[in-house]
Design an enzyme around this catalytic site. Structure first.
Site, PDB file in Angstrom:
ATOM      1  N   ASN A 119     -45.748 -19.548 -32.193  1.00  0.00           N
ATOM      2  CA  ASN A 119     -47.169 -19.431 -32.548  1.00  0.00           C
ATOM      3  C   ASN A 119     -47.822 -18.441 -31.579  1.00  0.00           C
ATOM      4  O   ASN A 119     -48.159 -18.788 -30.453  1.00  0.00           O
ATOM      5  CB  ASN A 119     -47.821 -20.816 -32.441  1.00  0.00           C
ATOM      6  N   LYS A 170     -50.628 -17.154 -31.720  1.00  0.00           N
ATOM      7  CA  LYS A 170     -52.092 -17.349 -31.648  1.00  0.00           C
ATOM      8  C   LYS A 170     -52.807 -16.007 -31.797  1.00  0.00           C
ATOM      9  O   LYS A 170     -52.273 -15.083 -32.406  1.00  0.00           O
ATOM     10  CB  LYS A 170     -52.468 -18.078 -30.357  1.00  0.00           C
ATOM     11  N   HIS A 208     -53.412 -27.251 -36.876  1.00  0.00           N
ATOM     12  CA  HIS A 208     -53.238 -27.099 -35.427  1.00  0.00           C
ATOM     13  C   HIS A 208     -54.471 -27.649 -34.709  1.00  0.00           C
ATOM     14  O   HIS A 208     -55.582 -27.525 -35.212  1.00  0.00           O
ATOM     15  CB  HIS A 208     -53.044 -25.611 -35.093  1.00  0.00           C
ATOM     16  N   GLU A 217     -56.157 -26.559 -32.341  1.00  0.00           N
ATOM     17  CA  GLU A 217     -57.205 -25.554 -32.091  1.00  0.00           C
ATOM     18  C   GLU A 217     -58.061 -25.350 -33.347  1.00  0.00           C
ATOM     19  O   GLU A 217     -59.242 -25.059 -33.268  1.00  0.00           O
ATOM     20  CB  GLU A 217     -56.570 -24.244 -31.608  1.00  0.00           C
ATOM     21  N   GLU A 232     -47.672 -32.440 -31.483  1.00  0.00           N
ATOM     22  CA  GLU A 232     -48.287 -31.629 -30.438  1.00  0.00           C
ATOM     23  C   GLU A 232     -49.401 -32.422 -29.762  1.00  0.00           C
ATOM     24  O   GLU A 232     -50.562 -32.407 -30.229  1.00  0.00           O
ATOM     25  CB  GLU A 232     -48.898 -30.357 -31.046  1.00  0.00           C
ATOM     26  N   GLY A 262     -51.080 -25.671 -23.964  1.00  0.00           N
ATOM     27  CA  GLY A 262     -51.623 -24.668 -23.038  1.00  0.00           C
ATOM     28  C   GLY A 262     -51.941 -25.206 -21.657  1.00  0.00           C
ATOM     29  O   GLY A 262     -52.574 -24.516 -20.861  1.00  0.00           O
ATOM     30  N   SER A 295     -46.748 -26.662 -24.287  1.00  0.00           N
ATOM     31  CA  SER A 295     -46.227 -26.215 -22.992  1.00  0.00           C
ATOM     32  C   SER A 295     -44.700 -26.152 -22.919  1.00  0.00           C
ATOM     33  O   SER A 295     -44.102 -26.432 -21.872  1.00  0.00           O
ATOM     34  CB  SER A 295     -46.786 -27.073 -21.854  1.00  0.00           C
ATOM     35  N   GLY A 334     -46.074 -21.835 -28.024  1.00  0.00           N
ATOM     36  CA  GLY A 334     -47.288 -21.019 -28.012  1.00  0.00           C
ATOM     37  C   GLY A 334     -47.214 -19.936 -26.952  1.00  0.00           C
ATOM     38  O   GLY A 334     -46.540 -18.911 -27.132  1.00  0.00           O
TER      39      GLY A 334
HETATM   40  P1  PGA Z   1     -48.508 -23.838 -25.861  1.00  0.00           P
HETATM   41  O1  PGA Z   1     -49.069 -23.946 -27.340  1.00  0.00           O
HETATM   42  O2  PGA Z   1     -47.021 -23.653 -25.969  1.00  0.00           O
HETATM   43  O3  PGA Z   1     -49.203 -22.659 -25.276  1.00  0.00           O
HETATM   44  O4  PGA Z   1     -48.843 -25.117 -25.173  1.00  0.00           O
HETATM   45  C1  PGA Z   1     -48.393 -24.666 -28.324  1.00  0.00           C
HETATM   46  C2  PGA Z   1     -49.180 -24.630 -29.582  1.00  0.00           C
HETATM   47  O5  PGA Z   1     -50.402 -24.465 -29.524  1.00  0.00           O
HETATM   48  O6  PGA Z   1     -48.650 -24.738 -30.681  1.00  0.00           O
END
Ligand code: PGA
Length: 240
Positions: A8, A10, A88, A90, A160, A166, A202, A223
């Site tokens: 992802n 983003k 997601h 976000e 998740e 993040g 993460s 991500g």
């Molecule tokens: P991250 O994001 O690996 O930066 O924690 C994962 C995601 O948002 O799918």
């Protein structure tokens, strides 16, 4: 069994960075696992030229009409895109996507042969209150409300935890294993079938090997660790 590794990206990379990224990853990632890149939508054709599977980070529920700014599952299908991340955290947080809309997006994907990668997970507060399974059960029930037992096999779930995205923090390996087992049992009880469940939040070079080796996991959603192509290639080399 091949694992699913969903990248992802983003809202990262400008166009020339995306071009460099695609050149960099070409022929560099082994096909031991299924790798799916989910770049920003304007870069879909560019990423398709990489030869890897491509998905999107978001999709609308309906196929066409006066919905300025949206991209439909039918449009994606016509471009040969077969995967979409849906729900997601976000999108749930910043764009107020609620379970009803997420459920409609899942239906739109399935009607067009697009595999939805449905993201579910608890907040830190919910974890501390030991409400993880309650939250996940509610998301699964509401987001998959209209999905029948024929269609459920085409759904991928990504666990998740919101607090892990993040943040550099992850659940323990046994916590991930327990939650994946909970999700699989939940689906099995409702549909009498097994579906793929990924972990995201993460995932990085230091933990990917241990996470991907969790006994019941079907893959990961990555991500931040997918944004730098050199880092990503090195990370995926570790699990060959
Ligand atoms: P991250 O994001 O690996 O930066 O924690 C994962 C995601 O948002 O799918």
């Amino acid at each position: 069994m091949k694992k699913l590794m969903v990248m992802n990206l983003k809202m990262n990379l400008d166009y020339s960075e995306a071009e460099t990224y695609v050149i960099n990853i070409k022929n560099k990632i082994s096909d031991i696992h299924d790798v799916i890149f989910c770049p920003s939508s304007p870069y879909l054709s560019l990423f398709q030229s990489s030869g890897y599977k491509i998905g999107v980070q978001n999709v609308f529920s309906l196929n066409k009409g006066a919905y300025t700014g949206e991209v439909s599952p039918l449009q994606l299908k016509s471009m040969g895109i077969n995967y979409s991340i849906v729900g997601h955290s976000e999108r749930r947080t910043h764009f107020h996507e609620h379970d009803k809309l997420i459920s409609e997006k899942i239906d739109g994907c399935l009607a067009n042969g697009i595999i939805p990668i449905l993201c579910i997970g608890e907040s830190l507060e919910e974890k501390q209150l030991k409400r993880t399974s309650v939250v996940l059960n509610s998301q699964l029930s509401n987001d998959l409300k209209n999905v029948d037992s024929d269609a459920i096999v085409d759904v991928v779930i990504a666990y998740e935890p919101v607090w892990a995205i993040g943040s550099g923090k992850t659940p323990t390996l046994s916590e991930i294993e327990d939650v994946i087992s909970y999700i699989k049992k939940n689906i099995k009880a409702k549909y009498n079938t097994n579906i793929k469940v990924l972990y995201g939040g993460s995932v990085n070079k230091d933990n990917i090997k241990a996470i991907i080796n969790i006994s019941n996991i079907d893959g990961v959603l990555v991500g931040s660790a997918s944004i730098d192509s050199d880092y990503l290639i090195k990370m995926l080399d570790l699990i060959d």
